[in-house]
Motif scaffolding. Structure first.
Motif, PDB file in Angstrom:
ATOM      1  N   UNK A  43       0.829  -1.206   0.000  1.00  0.00           N
ATOM      2  CA  UNK A  43       0.000   0.000   0.000  1.00  0.00           C
ATOM      3  C   UNK A  43       0.865   1.258   0.000  1.00  0.00           C
ATOM      4  N   UNK A  44       0.394   2.286  -0.691  1.00  0.00           N
ATOM      5  CA  UNK A  44       1.141   3.550  -0.734  1.00  0.00           C
ATOM      6  C   UNK A  44       1.271   4.158   0.662  1.00  0.00           C
ATOM      7  N   UNK A  45       0.238   4.002   1.481  1.00  0.00           N
ATOM      8  CA  UNK A  45       0.279   4.574   2.823  1.00  0.00           C
ATOM      9  C   UNK A  45       1.437   4.007   3.639  1.00  0.00           C
ATOM     10  N   UNK A  46       1.705   2.698   3.479  1.00  0.00           N
ATOM     11  CA  UNK A  46       2.839   2.090   4.187  1.00  0.00           C
ATOM     12  C   UNK A  46       4.147   2.734   3.760  1.00  0.00           C
ATOM     13  N   UNK A  47       4.293   2.958   2.457  1.00  0.00           N
ATOM     14  CA  UNK A  47       5.510   3.596   1.952  1.00  0.00           C
ATOM     15  C   UNK A  47       5.642   5.005   2.514  1.00  0.00           C
ATOM     16  N   UNK A  48       4.527   5.738   2.559  1.00  0.00           N
ATOM     17  CA  UNK A  48       4.558   7.104   3.089  1.00  0.00           C
ATOM     18  C   UNK A  48       4.982   7.124   4.550  1.00  0.00           C
TER      19      UNK A  48
END
Length: 292
Positions: free
Chosen positions: A254-259
């Protein structure tokens, strides 16, 4: 004939794993890897000239114009198509560099591939994808992959390519602040050169959970900042080095994890690092120019 082609992407690649399985008599190492395209890269701009001159009109620190792969690629294509009324055709090439040199992201190779693809279109040389891939191999082992244009399982010196499905995910990438000369890694006596070959059928979907990077042990020994980046990023997942280094990456669904990881870098990571995120992509953005 079009006179220009602007904002041409030269995307980076990650090696989801990289095994050294042997060495040829000519000294080249035999590899197995999965190449993954990501949506971060350099941008190139091409303006056709009609005086036969090929120029790079952008200064690139540490890279003389005549030795730049984009200039060499343009000259190689012109020579290969010399019997197609090419004498008067030239080009001005501008480049917006975003990928680091010596980072293991394939920046120079991708720039060369984008040059071959774009000029094949602009100059109307009419070479097929396979012909361009053969030309690209003269410039570097990674160039054919970018012309191939999709994520691939690679063997040989990296030129024998088979399409492969890869996860749809986000990557956090750390540039540790060092530039790694590929030759130094491959010539090191500690490099593992006999990893057992795998088959593409051994795994249904390529991912960072498969295999390892045989070059990582040598690179982290010679360049401690790479080891530091891997250690830090492994708090969040299966972090590893791409190519011969120096960049280190970790996949997230998920993009949120990367952020969230990017936020943590600014709190506890090294001030020497440059860190960014990128999304996996399935195909090279310029593939359509070779699909007529």
């Amino acid at each position: 004939m079009a006179s220009s082609l602007n904002n041409c992407p030269a995307p980076a690649k990650l090696n989801l794993f990289l095994h050294v399985t042997g060495r040829r008599a000519d000294g080249y190492h035999l590899l197995q890897t999965v190449f993954q395209l990501i949506d971060r890269g350099d941008l190139l701009h091409f303006d056709v000239r009609e005086d036969g001159i090929i120029r790079r009109v952008t200064e690139v620190e540490g890279v003389p114009e005549d030795s730049d792969l984009i200039v060499r690629a343009a000259k190689l294509l012109k020579t290969a198509a010399a019997n197609r009324s090419m004498e008067r055709l030239g080009v001005d090439i501008r480049i917006e560099k975003q990928l680091p040199m010596g980072g293991g992201l394939g920046g120079g190779s991708s720039d060369a591939a984008t040059t071959l693809i774009a000029l094949n279109h602009l100059w109307q040389t009419g070479l097929a994808r396979q012909e361009l891939m053969k030309l690209g191999l003269q410039l570097g082992a990674d160039v054919p992959f970018f012309i191939f244009g999709q994520n691939a399982f690679a063997e040989g010196v990296g030129e024998a390519l088979v399409p492969v499905a890869t996860p749809d995910c986000w990557y956090v990438v750390i540039e540790p602040g060092v530039s790694v000369p590929t030759a130094a890694i491959f010539s090191d006596p500690d490099l593992t050169r006999d990893t057992k070959p795998v088959r593409i059928s051994d795994f249904p979907e390529a991912s960072t959970g498969f295999g390892k990077n045989d070059l990582q042990v040598v690179a982290t020994k010679l360049f401690p900042p790479i080891a530091e980046a891997i250690k830090w990023l492994r708090q969040y997942g299966d972090a590893r080095m791409t190519g011969s280094g120096a960049c280190v990456f970790c996949a997230f669904s998920q993009e949120q994890q990367a952020d969230e990881v990017l936020e943590e870098v600014h709190k506890t990571g090294s001030a020497q690092w440059k860190v960014w995120k990128a999304k996996s992509i399935e195909r090279h953005p310029l593939s359509y120019l070779l699909e007529s």
